[in-house]
Design an enzyme around this catalytic site. Structure first.
Site, PDB file in Angstrom:
ATOM      1  N   ASP A  97     -11.956  44.066 -14.590  1.00 33.46           N
ATOM      2  CA  ASP A  97     -12.220  45.274 -13.803  1.00 33.46           C
ATOM      3  C   ASP A  97     -12.785  46.381 -14.684  1.00 33.46           C
ATOM      4  O   ASP A  97     -13.620  47.175 -14.244  1.00 33.46           O
ATOM      5  CB  ASP A  97     -10.920  45.734 -13.136  1.00 33.46           C
ATOM      6  CG  ASP A  97     -11.165  46.451 -11.818  1.00 33.46           C
ATOM      7  OD1 ASP A  97     -12.333  46.628 -11.440  1.00 33.46           O
ATOM      8  OD2 ASP A  97     -10.178  46.828 -11.159  1.00 33.46           O
TER       9      ASP A  97
ATOM     10  N   LYS B 107      -8.541  51.600 -15.724  1.00 36.76           N
ATOM     11  CA  LYS B 107      -9.994  51.355 -15.777  1.00 36.76           C
ATOM     12  C   LYS B 107     -10.776  52.460 -15.085  1.00 36.76           C
ATOM     13  O   LYS B 107     -11.921  52.751 -15.467  1.00 36.76           O
ATOM     14  CB  LYS B 107     -10.331  49.980 -15.201  1.00 36.76           C
ATOM     15  CG  LYS B 107     -10.029  49.793 -13.719  1.00 36.76           C
ATOM     16  CD  LYS B 107     -11.197  50.166 -12.828  1.00 36.76           C
ATOM     17  CE  LYS B 107     -10.853  50.084 -11.364  1.00 36.76           C
ATOM     18  NZ  LYS B 107     -11.987  50.458 -10.507  1.00 36.76           N
TER      19      LYS B 107
END
Length: 325
Positions: A243, A190
């Site tokens: 996330d 991420k």
């Protein structure tokens, strides 16, 4: 199920200080380790951390520069940057009792070895029980006691549940799993996609492009996760999709802010973000696993100055049409 009362936090940056506050709210006896003795003394006197302005450190949190003292805790949270996690785990290793949970709280892949954080812990501190905490949470939110949910993974489900019960509270809610690899992949990848999202925002390519990038980034994350043996529900959960959404949508994310600066043609700061370290390693891992990750590869190429941002965008937009998936 083990009952843990004492928690040590190794690393007094913003995230470490926030996690110390969260553990204190959960009713644990907390030790916050600060490597620099003078800084530890200042923090004890002021109950403040300049890395997390505006957040007071509770009086009950013991601030120390004595690593051996901190390592005697029931649980140890390793909150050093990913690229220094091996150093931190190795320093702790002689002081840890057999089976002490050592929880990685950094999101990244070790440069040069392609090792995930729990693998680094297993090698550097073999007497410890590795675990990983990751998910959508900003340090400022956690420090202020705002509602936050994360994922906590360990090989053993009983250990994972015990850690959740020790660290969880009304405002800090960990969910437990045994899928450590899935949690680690989500947290590492991420950061890279957040840089790409920031570039889109900095280039003012629009909300539609940002939504498309985040969605396709998630598809890349899912493909890599499956190739590495992660569970789909982990990738689509807090430590993966959750996330990713947070990091790709807020300037509080250092990786997103870096991307914005790059997209605007500005010079980024001197401090490297985790995404900058992770991008080339993620691209290498995707190649080794035979996984198509054009967004991750584009970020790695941009950071390496192998292509310009405009060239990378053109390459992505002229890829052959294909079925979604």
């Amino acid at each position: 199920m083990p009952r843990y009362q004492t928690v040590a936090v190794i690393g007094a940056g913003a995230w470490g200080t926030a996690l110390a506050s969260a553990a204190a709210r959960a009713g644990r006896d907390v030790v916050l380790y600060v490597r620099d003795a003078a800084k530890a003394q200042t923090m004890r006197a002021t109950r403040q951390n300049t890395r997390l302005p505006g957040a007071s450190i509770a009086a009950g949190i013991d601030i120390t520069s004595d690593l051996a003292h901190a390592a005697r805790s029931d649980i140890v949270l390793l909150v050093t940057p990913a690229q220094r996690s091996r150093e931190g785990a190795a320093a702790l290793a002689p002081h840890l009792a057999e089976g002490t949970p050592l929880v990685a709280c950094a999101k990244g892949i070790e440069h040069g070895t392609q090792k995930f954080m729990t693998e680094v812990i297993a090698e550097a501190a073999p007497r410890a029980a590795p675990a990983i905490l990751s998910g959508p949470g900003f340090a400022d939110d956690v420090a202020r006691g705002l509602p936050t949910a994360v994922t906590l993974a360990a090989h053993d489900d009983t250990l994972a549940q015990a850690l959740v019960h020790a660290l969880g509270s009304a405002t800090f809610r960990p969910y437990h799993t045994t899928d450590m690899r899935g949690v680690e992949i989500g947290g590492a990848a991420k950061n890279v996609f957040a840089i790409a999202a920031g570039i889109v925002a900095g280039r003012k390519l629009g909300a539609s492009a940002l939504a498309a990038l985040t969605t396709r980034g998630f598809a890349e994350l899912m493909r890599l996760g499956r190739a590495c043996g992660a569970r789909s529900d982990t990738i689509s959960g807090l430590s993966g999709l959750g996330d990713l959404i947070l990091s790709c949508s807020s300037p509080q994310s250092r990786n997103f802010s870096l991307g914005v600066a790059l997209g605007r043609g500005e010079k980024p700061g001197d401090t490297l973000s985790e995404g900058e370290f992770t991008a080339p390693v993620l691209a290498e891992l995707a190649l080794a696993k035979g996984v198509d990750m054009p967004l991750a590869q584009a970020v790695a190429a941009i950071l390496a100055r192998a292509v310009t941002i405009d060239e990378a965008i053109e390459q992505l937009l002229t890829r052959p049409f294909r079925a979604e998936g």
